[in-house]
Design a protein around this motif. Structure first.
Motif, PDB file in Angstrom:
ATOM      1  N   TRP A   1      85.714  48.949 -64.724  1.00 45.31           N
ATOM      2  CA  TRP A   1      85.872  48.812 -63.488  1.00 45.31           C
ATOM      3  C   TRP A   1      87.329  48.189 -63.157  1.00 45.31           C
ATOM      4  O   TRP A   1      87.821  47.160 -63.711  1.00 45.31           O
TER       5      TRP A   1
ATOM      6  N   ALA B   1      87.978  59.059 -66.511  1.00 45.90           N
ATOM      7  CA  ALA B   1      88.053  57.864 -65.279  1.00 45.90           C
ATOM      8  C   ALA B   1      88.146  58.919 -64.048  1.00 45.90           C
ATOM      9  O   ALA B   1      88.399  59.977 -64.022  1.00 45.90           O
TER      10      ALA B   1
ATOM     11  N   ALA C   1      88.544  51.854 -59.278  1.00 46.61           N
ATOM     12  CA  ALA C   1      88.460  53.086 -60.403  1.00 46.61           C
ATOM     13  C   ALA C   1      87.327  52.782 -61.338  1.00 46.61           C
ATOM     14  O   ALA C   1      87.196  51.493 -61.714  1.00 46.61           O
ATOM     15  N   TRP C   2      86.818  53.793 -61.867  1.00 47.14           N
ATOM     16  CA  TRP C   2      85.901  53.401 -63.079  1.00 47.14           C
ATOM     17  C   TRP C   2      86.476  54.201 -64.352  1.00 47.14           C
ATOM     18  O   TRP C   2      87.249  55.134 -64.131  1.00 47.14           O
TER      19      TRP C   2
END
Lengths: 163, 156
Positions: A52, A147, A155-156
């Protein structure tokens, strides 16, 4: 003087021969490498991380771990976020021609299918639906990152690391 | 005495004048005391030089010396031609062709093998299953990473 010239020309012939042998050996080695790569490792091992990214400090109450420095620096060099935290880390073995699926979070699954050789297809599954498919050639040490943006300007990142 | 006259007298002593010029110089020498003195002096020097010139003797006679040279010339022309290589003429051409091809093949293979390191692994195909999603793909050599950025995907 003539003797020196004769000796020198003889030595040059030897050097030419050695150079030719080296070039051909390198070329043959390259062929072998390409054949090996084409036939490739059928079985692959991956380390899969869900990370994360955020500009805020680490939130309390959540079980988040530090990301290794190399990956953090790599992500910082590409993306705008300052802090990266590991949500999940798992390992995956994918046999040749097989498919493996990992649950990374309540909403995120990662599925990897070996297509033979160094080629794999990575499927990102979100809430039961296939969100994205990536067909990729794998090389040891090179990370594959899928992503996307998350709420609150975070953001992941799903990072696959071939082992 | 004028320089021209002195040179004429000298030329006469060396027998370098034609008949008429020699007669003129002879008359001058008989009539002029200074000319006669120069003439006599030049003749004396000439005689002394010729009489006392050192004789250089060769270690061998001239005929023998030149015959030796002639013999060497004849013997070198009669020397047999160096034997050519026993290998056929095409072997040298073949060797060079193989060498050139080997170098070219090696270079081509090196380039093709190294391309993967330079360009990076290829992303063959990306497919977004959902219509509202799009992707951006890029390779980062510094991070040693291939990134697929999915737009409008929200899950964690």
């Amino acid at each position: 003087m003539c003797k020196e010239i004769v000796l020198l020309s003889g030595s040059l012939n030897w050097l030419r021969g050695l150079l030719l042998l080296w070039v051909m050996a390198t070329g043959l080695g390259g062929i072998a490498q390409r054949v090996e790569a084409a036939e490739g490792k059928a079985d692959w091992k991956f380390e899969v991380q869900l990370i994360w990214g955020t500009n805020d400090e680490k939130p309390s109450g959540k079980e988040l771990k530090e990301v290794e420095v190399k990956i953090t620096e790599g992500l910082k060099g590409i993306f705008k976020w300052k802090n990266y935290f590991e949500v999940t880390r798992k390992k995956m073995d994918v046999a040749g021609g097989a498919t493996q699926r990992l649950k990374m979070s309540d909403k995120c699954d990662v599925e990897v299918q070996s297509l033979g050789g160094s080629n794999v297809e990575i499927r990102l599954i979100g809430e039961g639906k296939c969100v994205n498919k990536v067909k990729q050639t794998i090389s040891a040490g090179r990370l594959i990152t899928i992503a996307g943006g998350d709420k609150n300007d975070t953001a992941w990142f799903v990072i696959l690391k071939p082992l | 005495m004028k320089n021209d006259l002195a040179l004429k007298i000298q030329a006469c002593v060396d027998n370098e004048l034609n008949a008429s010029e020699a007669r003129e110089v002879a008359c001058l020498v008989e009539s002029d005391a200074e000319a006669r003195a120069l003439h006599d002096e030049l003749i004396a020097i000439r005689d002394l030089t010729v009489a006392n010139e050192p004789e250089y003797k060769l270690p061998e006679s001239g005929e023998f010396y030149w015959s030796k040279i002639k013999r060497d010339i004849n013997s070198s022309s009669a020397r047999p031609v160096r034997e050519s290589s026993k290998a056929p003429f095409w072997s040298a051409i073949w060797t060079r062709m193989v060498a050139t091809c080997g170098v070219a093949v090696g270079i081509a293979l090196l380039i093709s093998v190294n391309r993967q390191g330079i360009v990076g692994p290829q992303v063959h195909e990306i497919e977004s299953a959902l219509d509202e999603m799009s992707t951006i793909t890029f390779h980062s050599d510094s991070a040693n990473m291939t990134v697929v950025w999915v737009q409008n995907a929200d899950f964690n």
